[in-house]
Design a protein around this motif. Sequence first.
Motif, short mmCIF file in Angstrom:
data_model
loop_
_atom_site.label_atom_id
_atom_site.label_comp_id
_atom_site.label_asym_id
_atom_site.label_seq_id
_atom_site.Cartn_x
_atom_site.Cartn_y
_atom_site.Cartn_z
N ASP A 96 42.31 66.30 21.82
CA ASP A 96 43.33 66.68 22.78
C ASP A 96 43.50 65.59 23.83
OD1 ASP A 96 40.95 66.96 24.11
OD2 ASP A 96 41.24 69.05 24.72
N ASP A 97 42.86 64.45 23.61
CA ASP A 97 42.99 63.30 24.51
C ASP A 97 43.30 62.06 23.66
OD1 ASP A 97 42.98 61.73 26.76
OD2 ASP A 97 40.79 61.63 26.92
N PRO A 98 44.48 62.07 23.02
CA PRO A 98 44.79 60.98 22.08
C PRO A 98 45.04 59.66 22.79
CG PRO A 98 46.71 62.36 22.43
CD PRO A 98 45.57 63.05 23.14
N LEU A 99 44.94 58.60 22.03
CA LEU A 99 45.25 57.28 22.56
C LEU A 99 46.74 57.15 22.83
CD1 LEU A 99 42.96 55.31 20.11
CD2 LEU A 99 42.71 55.26 22.60
N GLU A 118 47.02 42.47 36.24
CA GLU A 118 45.61 42.08 36.22
C GLU A 118 44.86 42.76 35.07
OE1 GLU A 118 44.14 43.03 40.08
OE2 GLU A 118 45.19 41.37 41.07
N LEU A 119 45.47 43.81 34.48
CA LEU A 119 44.87 44.50 33.34
C LEU A 119 45.25 43.78 32.05
CD1 LEU A 119 45.83 48.16 34.36
CD2 LEU A 119 43.60 47.05 34.66
N PRO A 120 44.49 43.97 30.97
CA PRO A 120 44.93 43.41 29.68
C PRO A 120 46.32 43.94 29.35
CG PRO A 120 42.66 44.20 29.55
CD PRO A 120 43.19 44.68 30.86
N HIS A 121 47.24 43.05 28.99
CA HIS A 121 48.63 43.47 28.77
C HIS A 121 49.38 42.40 28.01
CE1 HIS A 121 49.17 40.66 32.11
NE2 HIS A 121 50.43 40.57 31.74
N PRO A 169 47.37 47.85 26.07
CA PRO A 169 46.84 48.34 24.80
C PRO A 169 46.36 49.78 24.91
CG PRO A 169 45.36 46.72 25.81
CD PRO A 169 46.63 46.68 26.58
N PRO A 170 46.34 50.50 23.81
CA PRO A 170 46.08 51.94 23.84
C PRO A 170 44.77 52.32 24.53
CG PRO A 170 46.90 51.29 21.70
CD PRO A 170 46.63 50.03 22.44
N ARG A 171 44.85 53.41 25.27
CA ARG A 171 43.69 54.01 25.90
C ARG A 171 43.94 55.50 26.03
NH1 ARG A 171 43.43 50.99 31.42
NH2 ARG A 171 44.22 49.30 30.09
N ARG A 172 42.89 56.26 26.23
CA ARG A 172 43.04 57.70 26.38
C ARG A 172 43.43 58.03 27.82
NH1 ARG A 172 41.29 59.24 21.56
NH2 ARG A 172 39.61 58.02 20.60
N ARG A 173 44.08 59.18 27.99
CA ARG A 173 44.48 59.62 29.32
C ARG A 173 43.27 59.66 30.26
NH1 ARG A 173 48.63 62.55 31.81
NH2 ARG A 173 47.93 63.90 33.50
N SER A 174 42.14 60.10 29.73
CA SER A 174 40.93 60.19 30.54
C SER A 174 40.39 58.82 30.91
CB SER A 174 39.85 60.98 29.80
OG SER A 174 39.53 60.36 28.56
N ARG A 230 42.47 56.19 31.81
CA ARG A 230 43.56 55.44 32.45
C ARG A 230 43.07 54.56 33.58
NH1 ARG A 230 47.45 59.95 34.38
NH2 ARG A 230 45.42 60.97 34.59
N GLY A 231 42.17 55.06 34.38
CA GLY A 231 41.72 54.33 35.55
C GLY A 231 42.58 54.65 36.76
N PRO A 232 42.10 54.31 37.97
CA PRO A 232 42.78 54.68 39.22
C PRO A 232 44.22 54.18 39.32
CG PRO A 232 40.55 53.91 39.66
CD PRO A 232 40.82 53.62 38.21
N LEU A 233 44.48 52.96 38.88
CA LEU A 233 45.83 52.41 39.02
C LEU A 233 46.84 53.21 38.20
CD1 LEU A 233 47.90 50.34 39.94
CD2 LEU A 233 47.17 48.88 38.04
#
Length: 207
Positions: free
Chosen positions: A3-6, A69-72, A83-88, A90-93
């Motif tokens: 329930d936390d897909p990329l 400043e993030l990988p992009h 690049p793909p990451r889970r909602r959980s 995401r990080g503060p930004l």
Amino acid sequence: MTDDPLRMYLVLLRGAVGELSRAGALAGAAAVACVREFADDAAMEEWLPRPGKVCLRARTESQWRQVLELPHTLAGDAAAALPPRRRSERGPLLERLQAMSTELEPPPEAAPPRDGVVTYLLNPAITMSSGKTIAQIAHAAVMAAETLDEWVAAGCPGQVIAPGRATFAAACTRDDLAATVVDAGLTEVPAGTITVLALAPPGRARA
């Protein structure tokens, strides 16, 4: 199924692009570049079978600089794909960034085919927010890139049109159809809805 897909996060700088056609084309180019650049990442491999995307906006230049400043990957000076990451994860930004909902100038009903340019067609039977539309165009770009190597090498130039129903329906079976995006139904439109079509550049053979 988690329930936390990329998700691939697309970020646009607010105010830098005023036309939906331009925003969609840039997001598509950034998304394709992201898939290619981060192809060896395990997260990308897991994401590809269910390539969900979220479109966010950076409201200030400061937020935009932090995004970069993030990988992009970047298209133009206003669209980045992370690049793909889970909602959980995401990080503060990314948690602070709002969903893209800025009103943009709508695309024209028609535009002449342009050499080397993919044409994206929006389904006239549905209504989507600007962020949802941009994400769907980016999805079409990633799909089209699988068969249009020369287009990818040229940076994935694109244009967006909002045709009438008859034109859209006819395009669904055209010989130069490079992508058909069918939505999963998680937001805004029912599952199985065709949202965007992509037509290959004129005279370009698909790989």
